[in-house]
Design an enzyme around this catalytic site. Structure first.
Site, PDB file in Angstrom:
ATOM      1  CG  HIS A 180      -1.858   1.195   1.185  1.00  0.00           C
ATOM      2  ND1 HIS A 180      -3.105   1.146   0.612  1.00  0.00           N
ATOM      3  CD2 HIS A 180      -1.683   2.473   1.603  1.00  0.00           C
ATOM      4  CE1 HIS A 180      -3.666   2.338   0.682  1.00  0.00           C
ATOM      5  NE2 HIS A 180      -2.824   3.159   1.284  1.00  0.00           N
ATOM      6  CB  CYS A 181       2.057   3.334  -2.620  1.00  0.00           C
ATOM      7  SG  CYS A 181       3.226   4.674  -2.898  1.00  0.00           S
ATOM      8  CB  VAL A 182       1.630   6.719   2.285  1.00  0.00           C
ATOM      9  CG1 VAL A 182       1.150   5.792   3.368  1.00  0.00           C
ATOM     10  CG2 VAL A 182       3.129   6.781   2.250  1.00  0.00           C
ATOM     11  CB  VAL A 227      -3.860   8.132  -1.656  1.00  0.00           C
ATOM     12  CG1 VAL A 227      -4.838   8.066  -0.486  1.00  0.00           C
ATOM     13  CG2 VAL A 227      -3.032   9.389  -1.525  1.00  0.00           C
ATOM     14  CG  ASN A 228      -4.837   2.809  -5.471  1.00  0.00           C
ATOM     15  OD1 ASN A 228      -5.500   2.012  -4.803  1.00  0.00           O
ATOM     16  ND2 ASN A 228      -4.931   2.866  -6.788  1.00  0.00           N
TER      17      ASN A 228
END
Ligand SMILES: [Zn+2]
Ligand SMILES: [Zn+2]
Length: 316
Positions: free
Chosen positions: A165-167, A170-171
């Site tokens: 999950h990549c901050v 945001v996805n």
């Protein structure tokens, strides 16, 4: 990442993590705007004006043109990562078994997720049996979990071939947007390297004789800051890119690194070229763009994210 853990810190922090993601977006946009101002508006753009035309005009044109091209590719890739679905598990998903294709699936198998006793399945192949026995179930989504699928506690759903999950975007990054994520990394890296090199003469000049500084103090400070930030980002991105290049070429996700270390031979490793095509597709022209051909989307199971060829499939 496993949904069966009783207390998951990511689940507890999913709200703050999402908020952090939006803060990161603003931070990235601010750094991009700062770099654009320092490189194009302050340093190289003015060299293109007729009044300043000189021997650096060609170089200035190249810097400004490549910078804009990379910026367009970054924004395109970024939007594709953010707005593409990384891959959701279809409702009532169950593994595709060989006996299904032969039309001999038992009613129990069709009904869902209860693993039948082997004695009930006289027509099952050993591979089908293994698939049944290794089939995973997500208690949160109340659905089966295809191979390489993981439950994301931030998105609160299962994601196909989940990488992480990549901050920053945001996805989740998964089966259907991993290529877009990698292109975003590559083009951002190239842009930061270009900005660093383009600002290097100004950075060196910053420490020179103060009387020779032609710009305003605020522009000098912005140029200095942009150089430092771009240098720091380019070095960090280089490390990150090297790691992901190694993962792509071995057909591994970030989540599977530990699992792969324990395996004698990684079952999804099909050879470097095929591993690369599993993510980037087979059309060489589209390797550099966040797009796939319809044929690749149809013919490469890994891009659909539900089934994955293994070494044994290739070796047969
Ligand atoms: Zn789930
Ligand atoms: Zn997620």
């Amino acid at each position: 990442m496993d949904c069966c853990r009783s207390v998951n810190p990511f689940a507890v922090c999913s709200g703050p993590l999402k908020a952090l993601g939006y803060a990161m977006l603003l931070l990235v946009a601010a750094i991009a705007a700062l770099s654009y101002y320092a490189v194009v508006i302050v340093s190289w753009g003015p060299k293109l004006l007729p009044a300043n035309a000189g021997r650096n005009s060609v170089l200035a044109f190249a810097v400004v043109a490549v910078s804009h091209l990379l910026l367009a590719l970054i924004i395109w890739s970024y939007c594709m990562v953010v707005f593409s679905d990384p891959g959701a598990v279809p409702e009532n998903w169950r593994p595709m078994l060989e006996e299904d294709s032969l039309g001999t699936a038992s009613p129990t198998a069709l009904s869902g997720y209860i693993i039948p006793e082997s004695r009930d399945l006289p027509s099952s192949t050993s591979e089908d049996l293994e698939r049944r026995q290794t089939m995973r179930f997500c208690t949160r989504c109340q659905n089966g979990k295809p191979p390489r699928c993981h439950h994301c506690s931030v998105c609160d759903r299962c994601v196909l071939k989940m990488d992480h999950h990549c901050v920053w975007v945001v996805n989740c990054v998964g089966a259907r947007n991993y290529k877009f994520f990698l292109l975003f990394l590559v083009y951002t890296f190239l842009e930061t390297v270009l900005d660093t090199l383009a600002l290097l003469p100004h950075f060196i000049g910053f420490f020179g004789d103060a009387r020779k500084h032609s710009g305003s103090p605020s522009n000098l400070a912005i140029t200095f800051l942009a150089f430092v930030l771009n240098l720091a980002f380019s070095l960090s991105l280089l490390c990150f890119l090297c790691m992901h290049a190694s993962l792509v070429l071995s057909n591994t996700t970030s989540i599977e690194i530990y699992e792969k270390k324990k395996a004698v031979a990684w079952k999804y490793d099909l050879g470097k070229k095929k591993n690369f095509e599993q993510v980037f597709g087979t059309n060489k022209l589209l390797w550099f763009l966040p797009l796939y051909t319809a044929a690749d989307q149809e013919n490469i199971p890994a891009l659909q994210g539900l089934d994955f060829p293994t070494r044994s499939d290739v070796e047969v």
